[in-house]
Design a protein around this motif. Structure first.
Motif, PDB file in Angstrom:
ATOM      1  N   GLY A 140     -34.429  37.430   3.145  1.00 43.12           N
ATOM      2  CA  GLY A 140     -32.985  37.492   2.893  1.00 43.12           C
ATOM      3  C   GLY A 140     -32.275  38.408   3.874  1.00 43.12           C
ATOM      4  N   ASP A 141     -32.826  39.617   4.064  1.00 43.69           N
ATOM      5  CA  ASP A 141     -32.216  40.570   5.006  1.00 43.69           C
ATOM      6  C   ASP A 141     -32.324  40.059   6.434  1.00 43.69           C
ATOM      7  OD1 ASP A 141     -31.480  42.261   3.001  1.00 43.69           O
ATOM      8  OD2 ASP A 141     -33.259  43.537   3.150  1.00 43.69           O
ATOM      9  N   PHE A 142     -33.417  39.333   6.736  1.00 43.53           N
ATOM     10  CA  PHE A 142     -33.574  38.779   8.084  1.00 43.53           C
ATOM     11  C   PHE A 142     -32.477  37.741   8.362  1.00 43.53           C
ATOM     12  CE2 PHE A 142     -35.022  35.787  11.229  1.00 43.53           C
ATOM     13  CZ  PHE A 142     -35.532  36.616  12.219  1.00 43.53           C
ATOM     14  N   ILE A 143     -32.176  36.910   7.362  1.00 48.50           N
ATOM     15  CA  ILE A 143     -31.121  35.890   7.548  1.00 48.50           C
ATOM     16  C   ILE A 143     -29.784  36.567   7.838  1.00 48.50           C
ATOM     17  CG2 ILE A 143     -29.749  34.148   6.306  1.00 48.50           C
ATOM     18  CD1 ILE A 143     -32.418  33.270   4.958  1.00 48.50           C
ATOM     19  N   VAL A 162     -32.238  48.201  10.911  1.00 46.81           N
ATOM     20  CA  VAL A 162     -33.095  48.059   9.723  1.00 46.81           C
ATOM     21  C   VAL A 162     -33.862  49.362   9.471  1.00 46.81           C
ATOM     22  CG1 VAL A 162     -34.909  46.694   8.636  1.00 46.81           C
ATOM     23  CG2 VAL A 162     -33.319  45.602  10.216  1.00 46.81           C
ATOM     24  N   LYS A 163     -34.373  49.950  10.550  1.00 46.84           N
ATOM     25  CA  LYS A 163     -35.238  51.129  10.424  1.00 46.84           C
ATOM     26  C   LYS A 163     -34.513  52.293   9.732  1.00 46.84           C
ATOM     27  CE  LYS A 163     -37.905  52.254  14.005  1.00 46.84           C
ATOM     28  NZ  LYS A 163     -38.262  52.863  15.315  1.00 46.84           N
ATOM     29  N   PHE A 164     -33.235  52.497  10.105  1.00 49.84           N
ATOM     30  CA  PHE A 164     -32.505  53.655   9.564  1.00 49.84           C
ATOM     31  C   PHE A 164     -31.530  53.276   8.445  1.00 49.84           C
ATOM     32  CE2 PHE A 164     -33.508  54.835  14.018  1.00 49.84           C
ATOM     33  CZ  PHE A 164     -34.361  55.906  13.740  1.00 49.84           C
ATOM     34  N   SER A 165     -31.697  52.069   7.884  1.00 51.12           N
ATOM     35  CA  SER A 165     -30.732  51.605   6.880  1.00 51.12           C
ATOM     36  C   SER A 165     -30.723  52.476   5.625  1.00 51.12           C
ATOM     37  CB  SER A 165     -31.004  50.144   6.507  1.00 51.12           C
ATOM     38  OG  SER A 165     -32.351  50.001   6.080  1.00 51.12           O
ATOM     39  N   LYS A 166     -31.863  53.122   5.299  1.00 51.92           N
ATOM     40  CA  LYS A 166     -31.910  53.951   4.083  1.00 51.92           C
ATOM     41  C   LYS A 166     -32.174  55.420   4.413  1.00 51.92           C
ATOM     42  CE  LYS A 166     -33.444  50.072   1.298  1.00 51.92           C
ATOM     43  NZ  LYS A 166     -34.569  49.409   0.648  1.00 51.92           N
ATOM     44  N   TYR A 167     -32.129  55.754   5.691  1.00 54.89           N
ATOM     45  CA  TYR A 167     -32.540  57.097   6.135  1.00 54.89           C
ATOM     46  C   TYR A 167     -31.649  58.189   5.552  1.00 54.89           C
ATOM     47  CZ  TYR A 167     -34.352  60.730   9.194  1.00 54.89           C
ATOM     48  OH  TYR A 167     -34.941  61.869   9.672  1.00 54.89           O
ATOM     49  N   VAL A 168     -30.329  57.964   5.521  1.00 54.60           N
ATOM     50  CA  VAL A 168     -29.395  58.990   5.039  1.00 54.60           C
ATOM     51  C   VAL A 168     -29.616  59.253   3.553  1.00 54.60           C
ATOM     52  CG1 VAL A 168     -26.943  59.554   4.733  1.00 54.60           C
ATOM     53  CG2 VAL A 168     -27.701  58.427   6.804  1.00 54.60           C
ATOM     54  N   ASP A 169     -29.959  58.208   2.798  1.00 56.53           N
ATOM     55  CA  ASP A 169     -30.133  58.361   1.347  1.00 56.53           C
ATOM     56  C   ASP A 169     -31.531  58.867   0.978  1.00 56.53           C
ATOM     57  OD1 ASP A 169     -27.546  57.371   0.883  1.00 56.53           O
ATOM     58  OD2 ASP A 169     -28.266  55.309   1.096  1.00 56.53           O
ATOM     59  N   THR A 170     -32.588  58.342   1.653  1.00 57.35           N
ATOM     60  CA  THR A 170     -33.958  58.668   1.227  1.00 57.35           C
ATOM     61  C   THR A 170     -34.703  59.549   2.223  1.00 57.35           C
ATOM     62  OG1 THR A 170     -34.903  56.727   2.323  1.00 57.35           O
ATOM     63  CG2 THR A 170     -34.101  56.426   0.071  1.00 57.35           C
ATOM     64  N   GLY A 171     -34.213  59.625   3.455  1.00 54.49           N
ATOM     65  CA  GLY A 171     -34.929  60.393   4.480  1.00 54.49           C
ATOM     66  C   GLY A 171     -36.125  59.662   5.039  1.00 54.49           C
ATOM     67  N   GLU A 172     -36.306  58.386   4.651  1.00 54.59           N
ATOM     68  CA  GLU A 172     -37.461  57.614   5.117  1.00 54.59           C
ATOM     69  C   GLU A 172     -37.022  56.435   5.984  1.00 54.59           C
ATOM     70  OE1 GLU A 172     -39.611  56.413   1.685  1.00 54.59           O
ATOM     71  OE2 GLU A 172     -40.171  58.467   1.117  1.00 54.59           O
ATOM     72  N   GLN A 173     -37.896  56.066   6.910  1.00 54.18           N
ATOM     73  CA  GLN A 173     -37.603  54.923   7.774  1.00 54.18           C
ATOM     74  C   GLN A 173     -38.181  53.644   7.155  1.00 54.18           C
ATOM     75  OE1 GLN A 173     -38.927  55.609  11.758  1.00 54.18           O
ATOM     76  NE2 GLN A 173     -37.713  57.470  12.009  1.00 54.18           N
ATOM     77  N   VAL A 174     -37.422  52.549   7.322  1.00 57.77           N
ATOM     78  CA  VAL A 174     -37.871  51.241   6.830  1.00 57.77           C
ATOM     79  C   VAL A 174     -38.748  50.615   7.913  1.00 57.77           C
ATOM     80  CG1 VAL A 174     -37.098  48.952   6.081  1.00 57.77           C
ATOM     81  CG2 VAL A 174     -35.789  50.970   5.426  1.00 57.77           C
TER      82      VAL A 174
END
Length: 915
Positions: free
Chosen positions: A797-800, A779-791
């Motif tokens: 919904g994502d938890f399910i 979850v933490k690095f799910s958007k890292y490549v695109d935005t450079g930020e950690q979640v």
């Protein structure tokens, strides 16, 4: 009805129907040479019927067409065909065994009998001359013989009886053509005669031994009733024909009525060679032997004719043409030996099948032996598709390598290798070479078209070669073998022309290697090489730094903690990040970053009875949507397709039984229109036509967004489990803000990542520490490549999705805990597997993800329900002083799996079934 209106040959006149399934069986190469081959039509239309694995194939030889009768889920064990060739009865062995009666004119299964022999299935089947009755023999140690009136809509036999085990295993049965109430069966050592009627099913097992006639009898092969209706005949492996006569009654005629099927052996007629087939056709007795000879005898066993050919192996079956030949004016052919009668003997044309997997058509008027099929007689473990042409190469353990044009379905070229069997095959990406790995460890590099060797074979592997693969630029070839070694070969220039030489080898794994994979470096066009083993190691090799006899390892990464990885593929570039895809034995698929090898995603894979054994990205020619990619895979016995990207949605995959006895290899055509599966010991390769539209339609019918995932929760979107999950989710929000705060609360749809483990455990999923780290990182690095930020937070919904993809595919299993106790425990006085209390506490502190003494004591006190609580629901500071006393008081000195599960962990366990 369709059956009523059906006519012979109608099957092949129908237009090809639209394929409604994602995968449809299109062609079968090879057949089951242990079962009979039947001639359905002869003359202008030469149509054969034979069995391939769990499918009946009706093959129009001259028209080069096949029709497949599909319905069995296990390998077909026996079949029989009615006298008029219309009704075909097939049966199988295994779970949920079936008996199916087919109409060969229309291809329709007109009758299916479920649960006929529920425990073991069927070993032998016969159909009466009038086609009204079936006789079956079960395959268990205690065999059951049943008679079925198959036209009646009942699941029960007309009559049945059990045979005594001392009779030996009965594997052949046939009716008396002149009396449907009489039939005979035989095993290797005993012939049994049966009579059925209103009084039930009676049998008589006459004795015959070497002492009866002071002559070696041998093992029985097949039995048949003589056309004179008073005798029966049985062929033996000692080259004898046993003649059974009806026992004449000594006293009253009453006895005759009671047991008219009583017979005894009256003579042994020597026939020279071991007999494999005995049958009656019209007014002839026909035999087939191990030397490939077919002999015709009259009623007194005088030889009428003999057909033989030097290249025919042991005969497995003989099937005569329905239509007699035109009577020729000329005398019989030279290899036909005749009686001295003035009328020449003319037999009908017939189909011969041999136990070495060859089928021949014999034209009796000119003694012409024409080879119809010559297939693999041992396991087919290797299949490979040409990268640019419609060619498929098939390799067998008998050393036969065949190349087929799969568009025209015609055989092009073959080569037989003596001394070893072919275990794996691979074309190079340019299509110039075909590499073959053999069971003796040798590697051949062949010309892809002529199959001639491009260089001398290599013998650097010390065990059977299990995997073989070329690099993308055709400069390297790598193999893996059963001795856990990877060997690399390199293409070099010598005297101005390219040739192959051995570079280096390495024992890089300590358990079987499951996959070797060439790729391309991200920053250059240089090849990469990886291998994956059951030792959970993903090894990358440095090909540039490797030199003669020195293979350099670049990285070695452990990719699993508990599960065993089974296969490997490069994931298509569907996002900015590049991934390697693996599948493991716990039905999970995992995505690893190609550079860091960090596990970036864990996903629920297809769950069709067994894990994925091999995976392959389906080549796509879809120029309109290059992002639309698909994965082809095989499990233990199925072939399937999966829509990419993988996200855990079960509706995005489908699978079909292809080889019930085990599928050994998978290959896809260069355009992705066909998938080929090799069936190992069933000696067949199946060609499957791909229909991606059908798969897409099934996926869209499964629902969009979270709908498929809600349905995977117990009770679905409206169930109690979902409501409980919502409660835990909001409780986790309260916890993160502090339970006792008086500040106004900001209610949101998110929880912080640190709360993920607590909610997972509350929902009954107990991940290891490594698994928790993987989930949080996912979850933490799910958007890292695109935005450079950690979640830092996750919504419901994502938890399910995270919960469904990470939890065990089939929930908690008591069997796993019992297996652990089998390994770690010992037998106590009562014979139960137990672990000593002290040993268990020591194991928990020293092995695996070990706990400190303090953590263990805290954990046990909580589990045993003795934690002090004062007022609030927040846990108090832990007091370790009473932990040791509590442990001794609450935990018995000897712990069984049941005590551990129910009393210590507090999990519900299923009640043992009452016997």
């Amino acid at each position: 009805s369709l059956v009523w209106a059906a006519t012979p040959g109608m099957l092949f006149q129908e237009d090809k129907q639209t394929r409604l399934h994602p995968l449809s069986l299109s062609w079968v190469l090879g057949y089951n040479s242990s079962l009979a081959v039947h001639s359905l039509m002869d003359g202008e239309d030469r149509v054969l019927l034979y069995v391939a694995s769990h499918t009946v194939v009706i093959h129009d030889i001259l028209g080069n067409r096949q029709y497949h009768l599909q319905g069995h889920t296990n390998v077909i064990s026996c079949l029989c065909v009615s006298e008029d060739r219309r009704w075909v009865a097939t049966a199988d062995q295994g779970p949920d065994a079936l008996i199916i009666v087919w109409d060969s004119f229309s291809g329709i299964p007109v009758r299916t009998i479920f649960g006929s022999h529920p425990v073991d299935g069927v070993s032998a089947i016969a159909i009466s001359q009038d086609a009204k009755y079936l006789a079956t023999i079960s395959a268990g140690t205690v065999q059951r013989v049943c008679v079925w009136k198959w036209t009646l809509p009942t699941e029960k036999p007309v009559c049945s009886t059990e045979l005594r085990p001392e009779f030996g295993y009965q594997d052949y049965v046939i009716f008396n053509p002149q009396n449907p109430y009489e039939f005979v069966s035989n095993g290797k050592t005993q012939v049994i005669f049966y009579l059925w009627g209103d009084a039930g099913l009676q049998y008589d097992a006459p004795l015959l031994s070497n002492q009866t006639f002071n002559s070696v009898v041998g093992c029985f092969s097949q039995s048949v009733f003589h056309f004179n209706n008073s005798q029966a005949l049985t062929g033996t492996s000692a080259g004898k024909l046993v003649v059974w006569d009806t026992v004449s009654p000594h006293s009253s005629s009453k006895e005759l009525q009671v047991k008219p099927h009583s017979r005894k052996a009256t003579k042994l007629v020597p026939m020279r060679d071991s007999l494999t087939v005995v049958m009656v056709f019209e007014s002839c007795i026909v035999t087939g032997d191990v030397k490939g000879r077919v002999k015709f005898f009259d009623g007194q066993l005088q030889l009428l004719a003999c057909y033989s050919h030097s290249k025919v192996g042991p005969i497995r079956s003989i099937s005569f043409s329905k239509t007699p030949p035109d009577p020729p004016g000329a005398s019989p052919a030279c290899s036909t030996s005749c009686t001295t009668s003035s009328q020449p003997f003319i037999a009908r044309n017939f189909i011969l099948s041999t136990s070495d997997a060859t089928v021949l058509h014999v034209a009796t008027d000119r003694t012409n032996f024409e080879k119809v099929m010559e297939e693999a007689k041992k396991a087919v473990n290797a299949v490979a598709c040409h990268p640019r042409r419609a060619l498929v190469a098939v390799g067998s353990h008998c050393g036969l390598l065949k190349v087929w044009d799969y568009q025209q379905t015609k055989y092009l070229v073959s080569r037989i290798f003596t001394g070893a069997g072919i275990q794996c095959l691979s074309y190079d990406p340019k299509g110039y070479f075909l590499a073959a790995g053999f069971t003796d460890g040798s590697v051949y590099i062949l010309d892809a078209i002529s199959l001639q060797s491009s260089c001398k074979e290599f013998r650097f592997s010390h065990g059977p070669v299990t995997h073989i693969s070329f690099s993308h630029d055709s400069e390297y070839l790598a193999t893996a073998d059963e001795k856990y070694a990877v060997t690399v070969y390199k293409r070099v220039l010598k005297n101005g022309s390219g040739c192959w030489e051995h570079l280096a080898g390495l024992h890089s794994h300590y358990k079987p290697i499951r996959s070797i994979l060439f790729g391309v470096q991200l920053d250059s066009n240089e090849p990469r090489l990886l291998s994956l083993g059951e030792d959970r190691q993903l090894v990358e090799y440095d090909l540039n730094s490797s030199s003669k006899d020195h293979l350099v390892v670049l990285h070695r990464d452990r990719v699993e903690q508990i599960a065993v990885p089974l296969c490997l593929a490069w994931y298509p570039q569907l996002s900015t990040e590049s991934f390697i895809l693996t599948a493991n034995n716990c039905y999970k698929m995992k995505l690893y970053n190609t550079t860091t090898k960090m596990c970036r995603k864990t996903l629920l894979g297809p769950t069709y009875g067994s894990p994925l054994e091999k995976i392959q990205i389906l080549p796509t020619t879809n120029a309109t949507d290059p992002q639309k990619c698909y994965l082809a895979y095989i499990t233990k016995d199925k072939v399937g397709l999966q829509i990419l990207p993988v996200d855990g949605n079960p509706h995005k995959s489908s699978a079909f039984i292809c080889h019930p006895d085990g599928v050994s290899d998978l290959a896809s055509s260069y355009d992705g229109h066909y998938i080929f599966t090799a069936g190992g010991k069933d000696c067949t390769v199946m060609k499957w036509e791909v229909n991606l539209n059908a798969l897409d339609a099934a996926a869209s019918l499964g629902g969009e967004d979270l709908m498929p995932f809600y349905n995977l929760l117990d009770g679905g979107r409206e169930g109690e489990f979902f409501r409980e999950l919502e409660d835990y989710f909001y409780y986790a929000q309260l916890r993160s803000h502090g339970i006792e705060t008086l500040e106004p609360r900001q209610v949101s749809t998110y929880i912080p990542l640190e709360e993920i483990p607590s909610v997972m455990r509350a929902m009954g999923f107990y991940p290891s520490e490594e698994k928790i780290e993987e989930m949080i990182n996912e979850v933490k690095f799910s958007k890292y490549v695109d935005t450079g930020e950690q979640v830092t937070k996750i919504n419901l919904g994502d938890f399910i999705k995270l919960y469904i993809n990470h939890r065990p595919a089939f929930g908690l299993s008591m069997k796993k805990i019992q297996r652990a106790f089998q390994v770690l425990g010992y037998d106590n006085e009562n014979g139960d597997k137990v672990i000593d209390r002290g040993d268990l506490l020591l194991l928990l502190q020293c092995r695996g993800e070990h706990m400190t003494e303090d953590e263990l004591a805290q954990c046990l006190t909580t589990l045993m329900g003795k934690r002090p609580r004062e007022g609030g629901s927040e846990p108090d500071a832990y007091d370790p002083s009473g932990a040791a006393a509590l442990t001794e008081e609450e935990i018995p000195a000897e712990i069984t799996a049941e005590i551990f599960t129910a009393d210590i962990l507090g999990l519900p366990i299923a009640e043992p079934e009452k016997k």
